[in-house]
Design an enzyme around this catalytic site. Structure first.
Site, PDB file in Angstrom:
ATOM      1  CE  LYS A  78      -4.374   0.768   0.476  1.00 57.84           C
ATOM      2  NZ  LYS A  78      -5.652   0.123  -0.177  1.00 57.84           N
TER       3      LYS A  78
HETATM    4  P1  NAD Z   1     -13.674   7.400  -2.349  1.00 59.37           P
HETATM    5  O1  NAD Z   1     -12.767   8.604  -2.106  1.00 59.37           O
HETATM    6  O2  NAD Z   1     -14.376   7.352  -3.486  1.00 59.37           O
HETATM    7  O3  NAD Z   1     -15.194   7.498  -1.324  1.00 59.37           O
HETATM    8  C1  NAD Z   1     -15.058   7.649   0.128  1.00 59.37           C
HETATM    9  C2  NAD Z   1     -16.214   8.498   0.703  1.00 59.37           C
HETATM   10  O4  NAD Z   1     -16.278   8.598   2.087  1.00 59.37           O
HETATM   11  C3  NAD Z   1     -16.448   9.865   0.004  1.00 59.37           C
HETATM   12  O5  NAD Z   1     -17.766  10.002  -0.486  1.00 59.37           O
HETATM   13  C4  NAD Z   1     -16.023  10.571   1.253  1.00 59.37           C
HETATM   14  O6  NAD Z   1     -16.506  11.802   1.166  1.00 59.37           O
HETATM   15  C5  NAD Z   1     -16.477   9.638   2.359  1.00 59.37           C
HETATM   16  N1  NAD Z   1     -15.882  10.084   3.531  1.00 59.37           N
HETATM   17  C6  NAD Z   1     -14.499  10.346   3.762  1.00 59.37           C
HETATM   18  N2  NAD Z   1     -14.297  10.396   5.220  1.00 59.37           N
HETATM   19  C7  NAD Z   1     -15.608  10.346   5.685  1.00 59.37           C
HETATM   20  C8  NAD Z   1     -15.871  10.216   6.977  1.00 59.37           C
HETATM   21  N3  NAD Z   1     -15.254  10.370   8.181  1.00 59.37           N
HETATM   22  N4  NAD Z   1     -17.334  10.006   7.230  1.00 59.37           N
HETATM   23  C9  NAD Z   1     -18.142   9.741   6.372  1.00 59.37           C
HETATM   24  N5  NAD Z   1     -17.617   9.534   5.088  1.00 59.37           N
HETATM   25  C10 NAD Z   1     -16.753   9.994   4.617  1.00 59.37           C
HETATM   26  O7  NAD Z   1     -13.108   6.128  -1.710  1.00 59.37           O
HETATM   27  P2  NAD Z   1     -13.425   4.740  -2.249  1.00 59.37           P
HETATM   28  O8  NAD Z   1     -12.580   4.237  -3.291  1.00 59.37           O
HETATM   29  O9  NAD Z   1     -14.834   4.565  -2.406  1.00 59.37           O
HETATM   30  O10 NAD Z   1     -12.926   3.923  -1.214  1.00 59.37           O
HETATM   31  C11 NAD Z   1     -13.478   3.694   0.053  1.00 59.37           C
HETATM   32  C12 NAD Z   1     -12.883   2.933   1.154  1.00 59.37           C
HETATM   33  O11 NAD Z   1     -12.929   1.415   0.535  1.00 59.37           O
HETATM   34  C13 NAD Z   1     -11.623   2.956   1.393  1.00 59.37           C
HETATM   35  O12 NAD Z   1     -11.238   2.515   2.806  1.00 59.37           O
HETATM   36  C14 NAD Z   1     -10.705   2.218   0.375  1.00 59.37           C
HETATM   37  O13 NAD Z   1      -9.406   1.940   1.070  1.00 59.37           O
HETATM   38  C15 NAD Z   1     -11.518   0.800   0.471  1.00 59.37           C
HETATM   39  N6  NAD Z   1     -11.369   0.155  -0.916  1.00 59.37           N
HETATM   40  C16 NAD Z   1     -11.854   0.855  -1.957  1.00 59.37           C
HETATM   41  C17 NAD Z   1     -11.657  -0.026  -3.256  1.00 59.37           C
HETATM   42  C18 NAD Z   1     -12.075   0.601  -4.607  1.00 59.37           C
HETATM   43  O14 NAD Z   1     -11.884  -0.303  -5.541  1.00 59.37           O
HETATM   44  N7  NAD Z   1     -12.107   1.875  -4.775  1.00 59.37           N
HETATM   45  C19 NAD Z   1     -11.406  -1.394  -3.012  1.00 59.37           C
HETATM   46  C20 NAD Z   1     -11.252  -2.040  -1.796  1.00 59.37           C
HETATM   47  C21 NAD Z   1     -11.402  -1.183  -0.915  1.00 59.37           C
END
Ligand code: NAD
Length: 367
Positions: free
Chosen positions: A78
């Protein structure tokens, strides 16, 4: 256990922990390559102001376990660029980060919070190594397709059948309506689940009668925050965690629930869309309270499976098939072992992954 050694270090890793600082551009970044026994490590590159080495290590470890559980020929890593994702010189920072990791050939970066397909295109352009690319560069657009959310919905379907929980009209709360959250909402809504609350970092909305997933996604994609969408009564981020539901999807940040606040969650099923949204001890307490938690390493592997499928030059359909098969098989094993082994879901998932890595390590001469 040797107590002189940092508690993060164990038989799996981390193999490398790298701090990057470029005084001229002020680029600050962290890379953790945790374990490469299964092959070169794939793991997201996130951009956030408040990220720490400990957080990056824990996320890298989650990738080691997730990649093993996903039956991928890849280890776990990561990275994080320590900056606001809205920063003006974002492209330049990402390109500079790419140059800084050029020689770390055991690390293949992918998108994560604060980065996207475009960011990966810049990295590919600089060093010829990245996944999660735009379609025009041979990528399978995992965020556009919502591949992680798709896997979350498959996990939800199997868990619900086991509980049992009727998905038709089941009340769902999505904490973090971003790439993962909105896709999980979309695919779960197709199974009949009703979204009753959602939020982004600015706040949320609650509507017990149901929130239109398409309408909320359209609003978000046109730049309107969830709380300003008008699709429900505004709620604070803290209130969101207390809304009673049947399914809770944390899809934002790590450690949303810890031992001190875990008791506020009133739900039957948690599908961990985000990485490590619940601390280990809090998850144990929730398990004891009868909540079924599908751990991140099983629920949210859709993105990395798609990235690996792209890396192997296979098709979009191959990715959907692989996500469905992998999540289904892992869920079946998890649910079987939950009955047989008397452990909490995270402990079982950890055992499942470690067993697979240990097996792979027996074939490696130079570790
Ligand atoms: P993203 O940035 O698209 O979305 C994150 C969302 O969470 C946004 O809407 C943001 O405004 C919101 N957010 C941030 N801080 C917050 C808080 N304190 N309270 C409430 N909402 C909050 O990110 P993503 O790609 O959707 O990833 C989200 C999570 O999933 C991360 O932990 C990431 O590591 C994990 N993840 C993502 C993927 C992927 O394919 N994108 C795959 C596996 C895991």
């Amino acid at each position: 256990m040797n107590e002189c050694i940092d508690p993060f270090i164990d038989d799996l890793g981390p193999e490398k922990v790298i701090h990057i600082y470029e005084p001229k551009s002020k680029l600050r970044a962290i890379v953790v390559i945790d374990n490469i026994s299964l092959g070169p490590a794939i793991g997201g590159c996130r951009m956030a102001c408040d990220v720490t080495v400990e957080e990056v290590f824990r996320l890298a470890r989650a990738m080691t376990l997730k990649n093993a559980l996903s039956s991928l020929p890849h280890g776990g890593a990561k990275s994080a660029i320590v900056a606001d994702p809205g920063v003006e010189n974002k492209e330049a920072l990402i390109r500079e980060f790419a140059q800084a990791i050029k020689t770390l050939t055991d690390y293949i970066p992918g998108p994560d919070m604060g980065t996207d397909e475009g960011s990966m295109a810049y990295i590919l352009d600089e060093i010829g190594r990245a996944v999660g690319l735009p379609k025009v560069l041979g990528g399978i657009p995992l965020d556009t397709l919502g591949m992680t959310g798709y896997g979350v919905s498959i996990a939800g379907q199997i868990a619900a059948a086991d509980l049992p929980l009727n998905l038709e009209g089941a009340r769902m709360v999505v904490q973090g309506y971003g790439n993962v959250g909105k896709a999980a909402a979309k695919y779960l809504a197709r199974l009949g689940v009703k979204l009753i609350a959602a939020c982004d970092s600015k706040g949320g909305v609650h509507n017990p009668a149901g929130i239109g997933v398409e309408a909320l996604t359209r609003a978000k994609e046109s730049g309107v925050s969830v709380s300003a969408s008008g699709l429900g009564a505004p709620v604070t981020l803290e209130e969101m965690l207390k809304i009673e539901s049947d399914i809770f999807v944390p899809a934002a940040r790590p450690d949303v629930f810890n031992e001190a606040n875990q008791e506020v969650l009133k739900t039957r099923l948690v599908l961990e869309g985000a990485n490590i949204p619940i601390t280990h001890s809090a998850a144990k307490k929730m398990h004891e309270r009868g909540i079924l938690i599908v751990p991140d390493v099983i629920a949210n592997c859709g993105g990395v499976i798609t990235a690996a499928t792209e890396y192997q030059h296979q098709s979009e359909q191959d990715a959907f098939d692989r996500v469905k098969t992998t999540v289904t098989e892992n869920m079946q094993e998890l649910l079987r072992r939950l009955v047989g082994e008397g452990l909490a879901p995270h402990d079982i998932a950890l055992k499942m992954a470690r067993e697979r890595i240990a097996k792979a390590m027996t074939y490696r001469a130079h570790m």
